[in-house]
Write a protein that holds these residues in place. Structure first.
Motif, PDB file in Angstrom:
ATOM      1  N   ALA A  22       0.818  -1.215   0.000  1.00 27.68           N
ATOM      2  CA  ALA A  22       0.000   0.000   0.000  1.00 27.68           C
ATOM      3  C   ALA A  22       0.851   1.264   0.000  1.00 27.68           C
ATOM      4  N   MET A  23       2.123   1.147   0.358  1.00 27.24           N
ATOM      5  CA  MET A  23       2.993   2.328   0.374  1.00 27.24           C
ATOM      6  C   MET A  23       3.227   2.881  -1.020  1.00 27.24           C
ATOM      7  N   ALA A  24       3.040   2.085  -2.054  1.00 29.94           N
ATOM      8  CA  ALA A  24       3.171   2.575  -3.429  1.00 29.94           C
ATOM      9  C   ALA A  24       2.091   3.611  -3.737  1.00 29.94           C
ATOM     10  N   GLU A  25       0.966   3.534  -3.036  1.00 36.01           N
ATOM     11  CA  GLU A  25      -0.134   4.487  -3.202  1.00 36.01           C
ATOM     12  C   GLU A  25      -0.102   5.566  -2.131  1.00 36.01           C
ATOM     13  N   LYS A  26       1.031   5.703  -1.412  1.00 35.18           N
ATOM     14  CA  LYS A  26       1.213   6.669  -0.321  1.00 35.18           C
ATOM     15  C   LYS A  26       0.233   6.433   0.819  1.00 35.18           C
ATOM     16  N   LYS A  27       0.009   5.166   1.157  1.00 30.83           N
ATOM     17  CA  LYS A  27      -0.812   4.799   2.313  1.00 30.83           C
ATOM     18  C   LYS A  27       0.104   4.141   3.335  1.00 30.83           C
ATOM     19  N   TYR A  28       0.078   4.654   4.559  1.00 29.40           N
ATOM     20  CA  TYR A  28       0.935   4.154   5.623  1.00 29.40           C
ATOM     21  C   TYR A  28       0.070   3.676   6.782  1.00 29.40           C
ATOM     22  N   THR A  29       0.453   2.563   7.402  1.00 26.99           N
ATOM     23  CA  THR A  29      -0.342   1.938   8.455  1.00 26.99           C
ATOM     24  C   THR A  29       0.395   2.053   9.788  1.00 26.99           C
ATOM     25  N   GLU A  50       8.058  15.724   8.998  1.00 20.52           N
ATOM     26  CA  GLU A  50       8.092  17.019   8.311  1.00 20.52           C
ATOM     27  C   GLU A  50       7.801  16.864   6.819  1.00 20.52           C
ATOM     28  N   GLY A  51       7.027  17.794   6.283  1.00 21.63           N
ATOM     29  CA  GLY A  51       6.737  17.812   4.855  1.00 21.63           C
ATOM     30  C   GLY A  51       5.607  16.910   4.421  1.00 21.63           C
ATOM     31  N   THR A  52       4.912  16.289   5.364  1.00 25.21           N
ATOM     32  CA  THR A  52       3.803  15.417   4.996  1.00 25.21           C
ATOM     33  C   THR A  52       2.476  16.161   5.138  1.00 25.21           C
ATOM     34  N   GLU A  53       1.558  15.871   4.226  1.00 21.52           N
ATOM     35  CA  GLU A  53       0.204  16.402   4.282  1.00 21.52           C
ATOM     36  C   GLU A  53      -0.746  15.214   4.178  1.00 21.52           C
ATOM     37  N   VAL A  54      -1.628  15.087   5.145  1.00 23.51           N
ATOM     38  CA  VAL A  54      -2.546  13.954   5.196  1.00 23.51           C
ATOM     39  C   VAL A  54      -3.811  14.299   4.427  1.00 23.51           C
ATOM     40  N   ALA A  89       1.358  15.794  -3.377  1.00 24.68           N
ATOM     41  CA  ALA A  89       2.456  16.753  -3.209  1.00 24.68           C
ATOM     42  C   ALA A  89       3.268  16.488  -1.948  1.00 24.68           C
ATOM     43  N   SER A  90       2.822  15.594  -1.111  1.00 33.06           N
ATOM     44  CA  SER A  90       3.464  15.332   0.169  1.00 33.06           C
ATOM     45  C   SER A  90       4.742  14.514   0.010  1.00 33.06           C
ATOM     46  N   LYS A  91       5.680  14.738   0.942  1.00 35.07           N
ATOM     47  CA  LYS A  91       6.885  13.915   0.987  1.00 35.07           C
ATOM     48  C   LYS A  91       6.541  12.546   1.561  1.00 35.07           C
ATOM     49  N   GLU A  92       7.377  11.543   1.256  1.00 35.15           N
ATOM     50  CA  GLU A  92       7.162  10.220   1.824  1.00 35.15           C
ATOM     51  C   GLU A  92       7.714  10.184   3.244  1.00 35.15           C
ATOM     52  N   ILE A  93       7.263   9.232   4.030  1.00 37.01           N
ATOM     53  CA  ILE A  93       7.710   9.094   5.415  1.00 37.01           C
ATOM     54  C   ILE A  93       9.020   8.309   5.425  1.00 37.01           C
TER      55      ILE A  93
END
Length: 99
Positions: A22-29, A50-54, A89-93
């Motif tokens: 799911a991380m390929a779709e920018k979903k984090y658990t 930093e740099g993340t937008e939910v 537009a968000s950065k990855e974790i």
């Protein structure tokens, strides 16, 4: 309800095959505090990384499983899991990058 600070909301990330795909779709658990709300989870992710937008937060409450040791019955702890979707537009974790 107890006053929960943003650094107490996220307990630990969930590392499974399904969550890694799911991380390929920018979903984090994450496993989160059982009394945390969606808005508190959103605030915690944006402040801690930093740099993340939910964009969206989905939550699930899971009851503990019934376990038996001999005749004695018991339950494992209940927990709450959150799936956080980030905007494009968000950065990855960063904690998931090396996995």
């Amino acid at each position: 309800m107890a006053d929960i600070k943003y650094y107490d909301v996220i307990l630990k990330p969930v590392i499974t095959e399904k969550s890694m795909n799911a991380m390929a779709e920018k979903k984090y658990t994450f496993l989160v505090h059982p009394e945390a709300t969606k808005s508190q989870i959103k605030e915690a992710v944006e402040k801690m990384f930093e740099g993340t937008e939910v964009a969206k937060v989905n939550t699930m409450n899971n009851d503990g499983k019934v376990k038996r040791r001999g005749v004695t019955l018991g339950r494992t702890d209940k927990y709450k899991k959150a799936i956080v979707k980030l905007t494009e537009a968000s950065k990855e974790i960063e904690i998931f990058e090396g996995l």
